[in-house]
Scaffold this motif. Sequence first.
Motif, PDB file in Angstrom:
ATOM      1  N   UNK A 383       0.830  -1.002   0.067  1.00 34.91           N
ATOM      2  CA  UNK A 383       0.182   0.162   0.048  1.00 34.91           C
ATOM      3  C   UNK A 383       0.741   1.403  -0.091  1.00 34.91           C
ATOM      4  N   UNK A 384       1.882   1.291   0.711  1.00 32.03           N
ATOM      5  CA  UNK A 384       3.016   2.359   0.714  1.00 32.03           C
ATOM      6  C   UNK A 384       3.255   2.618  -0.670  1.00 32.03           C
ATOM      7  N   UNK A 385       3.909   1.390  -1.489  1.00 33.57           N
ATOM      8  CA  UNK A 385       4.278   1.679  -2.972  1.00 33.57           C
ATOM      9  C   UNK A 385       3.205   2.147  -3.837  1.00 33.57           C
ATOM     10  N   UNK A 386       1.815   1.433  -3.596  1.00 34.90           N
ATOM     11  CA  UNK A 386       0.830   2.054  -4.257  1.00 34.90           C
ATOM     12  C   UNK A 386       0.418   3.652  -4.002  1.00 34.90           C
ATOM     13  N   UNK A 387       0.360   3.992  -2.992  1.00 38.81           N
ATOM     14  CA  UNK A 387       0.211   5.229  -2.577  1.00 38.81           C
ATOM     15  C   UNK A 387       0.978   6.394  -3.360  1.00 38.81           C
ATOM     16  N   UNK A 388       2.473   6.043  -3.190  1.00 37.51           N
ATOM     17  CA  UNK A 388       3.458   6.986  -3.872  1.00 37.51           C
ATOM     18  C   UNK A 388       3.325   6.888  -5.416  1.00 37.51           C
ATOM     19  N   UNK A 389       3.005   5.566  -5.873  1.00 39.96           N
ATOM     20  CA  UNK A 389       3.243   5.549  -7.243  1.00 39.96           C
ATOM     21  C   UNK A 389       1.982   6.457  -7.943  1.00 39.96           C
ATOM     22  N   UNK A 390       0.734   6.262  -7.530  1.00 40.91           N
ATOM     23  CA  UNK A 390      -0.689   6.958  -8.011  1.00 40.91           C
ATOM     24  C   UNK A 390      -0.498   8.215  -7.676  1.00 40.91           C
TER      25      UNK A 390
END
Length: 545
Positions: A383-390
């Motif tokens: 979720x951490x990577x998902x948030x940063x990416x989008x």
Amino acid sequence: MELQRVRCALCICAVVVLILNYPATVTAGDIVHDDDSAPKKPGCENNFVLVKVQTWIDGIEDAEFVGVGARFGTTIVSKEKNANQTHLALSDPRDCCSPLKRKLAGDIIMVDRGNCKFTTKTNIAQAAGASAVLIINNQKELYKMVCEPDETDLDIDIPAVMLPQDAGASLEKMLTNSSSVSVQLYSPRRPVVDIAEVFLWLMAAGTILCASYWSAWSAREAASEQDKLLKDGSDELLNSESLGSSGVVDINTTSAVFFVVIASCFLVILYKLMSFWFVELLVVLFCVGGVEGLQTCLVALLSRWFKHAGESFIKVHFFGAVSYLTLAVSPFCITFAVVWAVYRNASFAWIGQDVLGIALIITVLQIVRVPNLKVGTVLLSCAFLYDIFWVFVSTKLFHESVMIVVARGDKSGEDGIPMLLKIPRMYDPWGGYSIIGFGDIILPGLLIAFSLRYDWLAKKNLRAGYFLWAMLAYGLGLLITYVALNLMDGHGQPALLYIVPFTLGTFLALGSKRGDLKILWTRGEPERVCPHIHLQSSEESNEEK
């Protein structure tokens, strides 16, 4: 158990449809913006600021419009009391690309966009004696007025403001139908901290607190029931497991990764298909999840006072066995959600949205559980990577932040998707809302609820346990999010960028220091000696005597 299956299906649906698309924590609108694609030069180095244009018709206060200041020209005063009411006049010629046919006595002049440079229009208006220029765009959106790369004559001493097309049409109508129209230009600054952010912080932390205690209480009751069956030597041991986990969904590592993959796909679908009707569909889904959440919370709360009604059931088609208390509460929950949906664009609608949202979050955190720290780490890391990416990286692929566009509902004509908690900014002259997405509460909340369940089963006090420190870490991470939000002049920030390192890092560090990391990582609950073993040992010792 039919009702339990329905509840699980609804809440899992809510997780997949509502929570996976949690938006970044944002505020309403950029107040100050510095665009790197518009280079600065001497005389053309202003930041882009929103400007309030207050109007008076024949001395009576009328409509207010919002424009954006130009890169060039003098800066606009920030306080309303320092802004003068100035007569408004139409440019002649309208495009202001050639010298005006009459001199102006300090009037603010309104001109149309096109046919020449913005700086040319402003220079001509300044030469004619204008005190400011309102340039009307030929579109409904605002446009950032910059200087051309080859421009050298930038000695402009009056402010220039761009207004959208509809504002220009309204001003022109005022000038046509009135004897005198005056305007006032000022650009108020947003306060560093608004009390709405404090209340939103308390709301998010309080929601996780309530959900964690409910989840831990349910887990402890299930453990006590299991111990009781073991003590009695009951043959219903297998059935006790179903009793303890009835209506509870445990996440595994595979589903945690799959969770984020599905989230990304659904977010892109939202981004591509965002429209008025698509938002209406999301509103319906939110209402369904909100009704289920509100009903579950109210039944759990009221059953303490109306125990008999909560334990008396009647068979209902499709839903199976339903308690009389549920039947009594359901009409209220449905009515509440329908009224919110009808009036969701009203100024007070945020209250209903927050009530439904909090109830849904608490219900999901009570039903969906993280079984151990390993699953929690995988889920929050993804979720951490998902948030940063989008929020950040998606701008490279889509030329705009997909997460923020979806959160604000930029392409739908609506105020945005309802899958968030929001509070109106109380002392902000620009209004708007401080918001936080469901995912920024639920995903860390899953780990925090797990920590309290572990503490209670391990019989740890607050200081020796993990829940207190996890809650403090979450609160600090959310606080840092708001600090970053204000330092970035209101630009959207991914809350999990700050929350995950604080929450997960604290849990891992404490577990490693206390020697509990292996148990937390694998089992997720302390080892307990079975009560029947104690009973058997005492009986054997008595026989020996």
